[in-house]
Design a protein around this motif. Sequence first.
Motif, PDB file in Angstrom:
ATOM      1  N   ALA A 133     -21.100 124.715 -53.186  1.00 30.01           N
ATOM      2  CA  ALA A 133     -19.945 125.390 -52.905  1.00 30.01           C
ATOM      3  C   ALA A 133     -18.728 124.633 -52.295  1.00 30.01           C
ATOM      4  CB  ALA A 133     -20.262 126.551 -51.970  1.00 30.01           C
ATOM      5  N   ARG A 134     -17.595 124.862 -52.508  1.00 31.80           N
ATOM      6  CA  ARG A 134     -16.457 124.133 -51.800  1.00 31.80           C
ATOM      7  C   ARG A 134     -16.330 124.816 -50.500  1.00 31.80           C
ATOM      8  NH1 ARG A 134     -13.338 120.449 -54.251  1.00 31.80           N
ATOM      9  NH2 ARG A 134     -11.595 120.889 -53.029  1.00 31.80           N
ATOM     10  N   PRO A 135     -15.941 124.159 -49.644  1.00 34.03           N
ATOM     11  CA  PRO A 135     -15.741 124.577 -48.448  1.00 34.03           C
ATOM     12  C   PRO A 135     -14.385 125.457 -48.196  1.00 34.03           C
ATOM     13  CG  PRO A 135     -15.249 122.068 -48.194  1.00 34.03           C
ATOM     14  CD  PRO A 135     -15.834 122.572 -49.573  1.00 34.03           C
ATOM     15  N   ARG A 136     -14.339 126.100 -47.434  1.00 31.46           N
ATOM     16  CA  ARG A 136     -12.998 127.053 -47.032  1.00 31.46           C
ATOM     17  C   ARG A 136     -11.936 126.187 -46.603  1.00 31.46           C
ATOM     18  NH1 ARG A 136     -13.988 132.160 -43.660  1.00 31.46           N
ATOM     19  NH2 ARG A 136     -15.317 130.505 -42.209  1.00 31.46           N
ATOM     20  N   PRO A 137     -10.596 126.724 -46.748  1.00 31.63           N
ATOM     21  CA  PRO A 137      -9.697 125.888 -46.271  1.00 31.63           C
ATOM     22  C   PRO A 137      -9.577 125.770 -44.836  1.00 31.63           C
ATOM     23  CG  PRO A 137      -8.866 127.147 -47.940  1.00 31.63           C
ATOM     24  CD  PRO A 137     -10.312 127.611 -47.803  1.00 31.63           C
ATOM     25  N   ALA A 138      -9.408 124.718 -44.028  1.00 29.79           N
ATOM     26  CA  ALA A 138      -9.376 124.719 -42.865  1.00 29.79           C
ATOM     27  C   ALA A 138      -8.542 125.891 -42.010  1.00 29.79           C
ATOM     28  CB  ALA A 138      -8.942 123.188 -41.999  1.00 29.79           C
ATOM     29  N   ALA A 139      -7.309 126.153 -42.508  1.00 30.47           N
ATOM     30  CA  ALA A 139      -6.367 127.179 -41.928  1.00 30.47           C
ATOM     31  C   ALA A 139      -7.312 128.605 -42.085  1.00 30.47           C
ATOM     32  CB  ALA A 139      -5.521 127.362 -42.725  1.00 30.47           C
ATOM     33  N   ALA A 140      -8.120 128.889 -43.153  1.00 30.43           N
ATOM     34  CA  ALA A 140      -9.198 129.919 -43.079  1.00 30.43           C
ATOM     35  C   ALA A 140     -10.089 130.121 -41.787  1.00 30.43           C
ATOM     36  CB  ALA A 140      -9.331 130.336 -44.422  1.00 30.43           C
ATOM     37  N   ILE A 177     -11.652 131.444 -36.234  1.00 26.65           N
ATOM     38  CA  ILE A 177     -11.915 131.185 -34.787  1.00 26.65           C
ATOM     39  C   ILE A 177     -10.893 131.810 -33.853  1.00 26.65           C
ATOM     40  CG2 ILE A 177     -11.723 129.036 -33.267  1.00 26.65           C
ATOM     41  CD1 ILE A 177     -12.700 127.281 -35.865  1.00 26.65           C
ATOM     42  N   ARG A 178      -9.741 131.559 -34.197  1.00 27.65           N
ATOM     43  CA  ARG A 178      -8.696 132.489 -33.408  1.00 27.65           C
ATOM     44  C   ARG A 178      -9.191 134.025 -33.219  1.00 27.65           C
ATOM     45  NH1 ARG A 178      -3.619 129.900 -32.433  1.00 27.65           N
ATOM     46  NH2 ARG A 178      -3.656 127.848 -33.209  1.00 27.65           N
ATOM     47  N   ALA A 179      -9.555 134.502 -34.127  1.00 31.47           N
ATOM     48  CA  ALA A 179      -9.771 136.149 -34.209  1.00 31.47           C
ATOM     49  C   ALA A 179     -11.016 136.295 -33.273  1.00 31.47           C
ATOM     50  CB  ALA A 179      -9.954 136.539 -35.568  1.00 31.47           C
ATOM     51  N   LEU A 180     -12.037 135.288 -33.266  1.00 33.89           N
ATOM     52  CA  LEU A 180     -13.093 135.511 -32.597  1.00 33.89           C
ATOM     53  C   LEU A 180     -12.744 135.255 -31.212  1.00 33.89           C
ATOM     54  CD1 LEU A 180     -16.334 135.396 -32.390  1.00 33.89           C
ATOM     55  CD2 LEU A 180     -16.208 133.011 -32.559  1.00 33.89           C
ATOM     56  N   TRP A 227     -15.071 123.708 -39.952  1.00 30.42           N
ATOM     57  CA  TRP A 227     -13.739 123.552 -39.828  1.00 30.42           C
ATOM     58  C   TRP A 227     -13.645 121.964 -39.785  1.00 30.42           C
ATOM     59  CZ3 TRP A 227     -11.101 120.687 -36.182  1.00 30.42           C
ATOM     60  CH2 TRP A 227      -9.800 120.177 -36.303  1.00 30.42           C
ATOM     61  N   ALA A 228     -14.383 121.223 -39.218  1.00 31.04           N
ATOM     62  CA  ALA A 228     -14.675 119.935 -39.400  1.00 31.04           C
ATOM     63  C   ALA A 228     -14.784 119.494 -40.570  1.00 31.04           C
ATOM     64  CB  ALA A 228     -15.511 119.454 -38.400  1.00 31.04           C
ATOM     65  N   GLU A 229     -15.441 120.111 -41.315  1.00 34.06           N
ATOM     66  CA  GLU A 229     -16.087 119.725 -42.785  1.00 34.06           C
ATOM     67  C   GLU A 229     -14.658 119.776 -43.472  1.00 34.06           C
ATOM     68  OE1 GLU A 229     -17.765 118.169 -46.094  1.00 34.06           O
ATOM     69  OE2 GLU A 229     -18.407 118.074 -43.966  1.00 34.06           O
ATOM     70  N   ALA A 230     -14.069 120.928 -43.367  1.00 29.95           N
ATOM     71  CA  ALA A 230     -12.882 121.233 -44.354  1.00 29.95           C
ATOM     72  C   ALA A 230     -11.751 120.358 -43.915  1.00 29.95           C
ATOM     73  CB  ALA A 230     -12.464 122.754 -43.943  1.00 29.95           C
ATOM     74  N   VAL A 231     -11.677 119.861 -42.794  1.00 25.73           N
ATOM     75  CA  VAL A 231     -10.470 118.699 -42.352  1.00 25.73           C
ATOM     76  C   VAL A 231     -11.032 117.502 -43.118  1.00 25.73           C
ATOM     77  CG1 VAL A 231      -9.426 117.535 -40.562  1.00 25.73           C
ATOM     78  CG2 VAL A 231      -9.678 120.091 -40.452  1.00 25.73           C
TER      79      VAL A 231
END
Length: 57
Positions: free
Chosen positions: A7-14, A19-22, A45-49
Amino acid sequence: MSSLPAARPRPAAAVNAEIRALMLRSGGRLAAGDRARYVALLAEWAEAVRETVRPAA
């Protein structure tokens, strides 16, 4: 036996938005369960970056 493509990782922005919502929901003070989710999101997030920086193969 067939294998599924990775599976491709989700975009870092998503992931960042999650994270912000949490953090907003928790008022900035994470309970144990939220802390575990936060750590998992940071790793995702680190993987997406890394995926955005890594040259395409």
